[in-house]
Design a protein around this motif. Structure first.
Motif, mmCIF file in Angstrom:
data_model
loop_
_atom_site.group_PDB
_atom_site.id
_atom_site.type_symbol
_atom_site.label_atom_id
_atom_site.label_comp_id
_atom_site.label_asym_id
_atom_site.label_seq_id
_atom_site.Cartn_x
_atom_site.Cartn_y
_atom_site.Cartn_z
ATOM 1 N N TYR A 38 0.839 -1.197 0.000
ATOM 2 C CA TYR A 38 0.000 0.000 0.000
ATOM 3 C C TYR A 38 0.876 1.249 0.000
ATOM 4 N N GLU A 39 0.371 2.316 -0.594
ATOM 5 C CA GLU A 39 1.036 3.600 -0.474
ATOM 6 C C GLU A 39 0.854 4.120 0.952
ATOM 7 N N PRO A 40 1.870 4.754 1.542
ATOM 8 C CA PRO A 40 1.691 5.330 2.879
ATOM 9 C C PRO A 40 0.565 6.354 2.886
ATOM 10 N N ILE A 41 -0.149 6.418 3.993
ATOM 11 C CA ILE A 41 -1.267 7.351 4.115
ATOM 12 C C ILE A 41 -1.391 7.749 5.577
ATOM 13 N N THR A 42 -1.835 8.971 5.825
ATOM 14 C CA THR A 42 -2.088 9.366 7.205
ATOM 15 C C THR A 42 -3.460 8.854 7.631
ATOM 16 N N VAL A 43 -3.613 8.653 8.931
ATOM 17 C CA VAL A 43 -4.914 8.262 9.464
ATOM 18 C C VAL A 43 -5.959 9.306 9.085
ATOM 19 N N ARG A 44 -5.604 10.569 9.157
ATOM 20 C CA ARG A 44 -6.526 11.649 8.814
ATOM 21 C C ARG A 44 -7.064 11.497 7.396
ATOM 22 N N GLU A 45 -6.171 11.270 6.435
ATOM 23 C CA GLU A 45 -6.585 11.154 5.031
ATOM 24 C C GLU A 45 -7.492 9.951 4.822
ATOM 25 N N HIS A 46 -7.144 8.852 5.443
ATOM 26 C CA HIS A 46 -7.920 7.631 5.266
ATOM 27 C C HIS A 46 -9.314 7.768 5.873
ATOM 28 N N VAL A 47 -9.390 8.245 7.097
ATOM 29 C CA VAL A 47 -10.689 8.385 7.763
ATOM 30 C C VAL A 47 -11.569 9.381 7.014
ATOM 31 N N LYS A 48 -10.992 10.467 6.541
ATOM 32 C CA LYS A 48 -11.773 11.469 5.815
ATOM 33 C C LYS A 48 -12.422 10.870 4.579
ATOM 34 N N ALA A 49 -11.664 10.092 3.809
ATOM 35 C CA ALA A 49 -12.201 9.487 2.592
ATOM 36 C C ALA A 49 -13.326 8.509 2.907
ATOM 37 N N LYS A 50 -13.167 7.748 3.966
ATOM 38 C CA LYS A 50 -14.203 6.788 4.323
ATOM 39 C C LYS A 50 -15.476 7.480 4.809
ATOM 40 N N LEU A 51 -15.327 8.528 5.620
ATOM 41 C CA LEU A 51 -16.496 9.230 6.134
ATOM 42 C C LEU A 51 -17.233 9.983 5.031
ATOM 43 N N GLU A 52 -16.493 10.528 4.083
ATOM 44 C CA GLU A 52 -17.156 11.229 2.978
ATOM 45 C C GLU A 52 -17.998 10.262 2.158
ATOM 46 N N GLY A 53 -17.602 8.993 2.143
ATOM 47 C CA GLY A 53 -18.419 8.003 1.464
ATOM 48 C C GLY A 53 -19.666 7.654 2.244
#
Length: 353
Positions: free
Chosen positions: A313-328
Motif C-alpha cells: 500500500y502507499e503510505p497514508i495518514t490516518v486523517r486522510e484515510h478516515v476522511k475518505a471513508k467518512l465522505e463516502g
C-alpha cells in the motif's frame, strides 16, 4: 508470504486473552499471540473472552443505550452534530459508499446511531484539530454519560491490550503501536436496528448496514445475540456471526491490513435486517473504533513487503484515510481509494448472480 487456504468451514475463533489482562506468564501470552496471528490471517474476526469488563459496566451500557433510543425521533434529532459525533437518523448513511460502491438506493442503511469519541481537548498538551477529533454532544438523560464513560474507558483498555497482542503476534516491540495511537481518534458508535412498525417497507432493498470494512486499527464490538451481522469469508460467501455468552467481537480495520499488506484481513461485513415473521426484530450493537493518531503515517511493515505479491500500500495518514471513508458513508461521495475492499464485495456479488 501467500494467503493461506480457506478453512474447510467458516468459523470465528474464540480466544481467551486473560493472559494479557490478568497475571499470565510469557508462555501463556505467546500462545494467545499465536492464536491471534492465525485468526487475523484467516478470518479477521475474533471472539474474545477474558477481557475483564465487569458485568455491571455492560449492564449500565445497555441501559443507557436503551434509554437514548427510546426517546422520540424529534428529540433524538436535537443531538445531531458534525465530526462523526452525535445522532444519525435512519437512512442517513450508506456504508457501501465508503468502499466506493454505488447502491441501488443511496443512504439506505436503516440503522440509527449515536456517536461519542475522543475530543481534541482530551489532549490539552497537543495542538489537535476539532475537525479530526470532533466535539461530543450529550443527551439530557439521568446517568447516561457516566454509564457510557465507564464502558468507553474499558473498551479503550481492551483495544490497547489487543494492540499489545498484535505487536507480539507480529514480532514487533511490545510498545510498537503506542506511537500510532497515543492520541488516537477513538469513536464509540451505539447502533439500533429496530424501527417503529410501519416506518419501513421490506422490499428487498432494505439494508441494516451496508457491506463495509472498518476504518482504523481494531474494533471492539458488543452486540446482542440476535441474527443480522454477516462476515464475508475467503470462500466469497456471507456467514452469520453471533457473539457467544460474555464474549466481545473483535475485527481488524483497514489500517492494520495496510500495515500487514493484507496478510491480516480487514474483513468485509454487513448487517442484514433481522426479520422475524415479516417484522424487524430489535438488534443493538456498540462498536468502539480504535483508529490511531490523526497525524500518524501508516505504511506497510518491512517484514510484510513480500505479502500479496509484493504489492504494498502507499503510505497514508490516518486523517486522510478516515476522511475518505467518512465522505463516502455520510456525504455520499464514493471512496475511489478503496480498490481492494470494493473488489472483494463485487466478487461476492458476482458469485451469487
Amino acid at each position: 508470504m501467500s494467503h493461506p487456504e480457506s478453512l474447510p468451514e467458516f468459523q470465528v475463533p474464540v480466544i481467551d486473552i486473560s493472559a494479557y489482562t490478568g497475571a499470565g506468564g510469557a508462555d501463556e501470552r505467546a500462545d494467545v499471540a499465536r492464536k491471534m496471528d492465525s485468526a487475523c490471517e484467516r478470518v479477521g474476526f475474533v471472539q474474545i473472552t477474558g477481557h475483564g469488563i465487569p458485568s455491571d459496566v455492560l449492564d449500565g451500557l445497555t441501559a443507557a443505550v436503551d434509554a437514548f433510543f427510546a426517546l422520540p425521533l424529534d428529540v433524538k434529532k436535537n443531538y445531531r452534530a458534525d465530526g462523526n459525533r452525535g445522532y444519525s437518523p435512519p437512512k442517513s448513511e450508506s456504508l457501501s459508499l465508503s468502499l466506493g460502491l454505488e447502491s441501488a438506493t443511496r443512504m439506505n442503511d436503516f440503522f440509527e446511531a449515536f456517536n461519542v469519541g475522543t475530543e481534541a481537548r482530551s489532549f490539552p498538551e497537543l495542538d489537535l484539530s476539532e475537525s479530526d477529533y470532533g466535539l461530543n454532544v450529550w443527551p439530557e438523560l439521568t446517568d447516561f454519560r457516566p454509564k457510557i464513560d465507564s464502558y468507553y474507558a474499558h473498551a479503550g483498555r481492551v483495544a490497547r491490550t489487543l494492540t499489545t497482542v498484535f505487536a507480539d503476534a507480529l514480532d514487533l516491540p511490545r510498545d510498537y503501536f503506542e506511537y500510532l495511537t497515543d492520541h488516537s481518534i477513538d469513536v464509540m458508535r451505539m447502533n439500533n436496528y429496530a424501527l417503529p412498525e410501519g416506518t419501513v417497507t421490506l422490499d428487498g432493498e432494505l439494508t441494516g448496514m451496508g457491506a463495509h470494512t472498518d476504518f482504523g486499527i481494531v474494533t471492539v464490538l458488543w452486540a446482542d445475540q440476535v441474527a443480522g451481522l454477516q462476515v464475508l469469508g475467503r470462500d466469497g460467501e456471507w456467514h452469520d456471526v453471533q457473539p457467544i455468552d460474555k464474549a466481545l467481537l473483535i475485527n481488524l480495520g483497514d489500517l492494520t491490513a495496510r500495515l500487514t499488506n493484507d496478510r491480516w484481513m480487514s474483513t468485509l461485513h454487513r448487517v442484514k435486517p433481522p426479520i422475524v415473521d415479516g417484522t424487524i426484530r430489535r438488534r443493538r450493537s456498540v462498536a468502539f473504533f480504535h483508529d490511531g493518531n490523526a497525524d500518524a503515517v501508516i505504511a506497510t511493515l518491512p517484514s510484510h513487503l513480500d505479502a500479496d505479491d509484493g504489492l504494498a500500500y502507499e503510505p497514508i495518514t490516518v486523517r486522510e484515510h478516515v476522511k475518505a471513508k467518512l465522505e463516502g458513508s455520510q456525504k455520499g461521495k464514493a471512496n475511489v481509494a478503496a480498490v481492494r475492499e470494493a473488489a472483494r464485495v463485487l466478487a461476492a456479488q458476482a458469485a451469487h448472480r
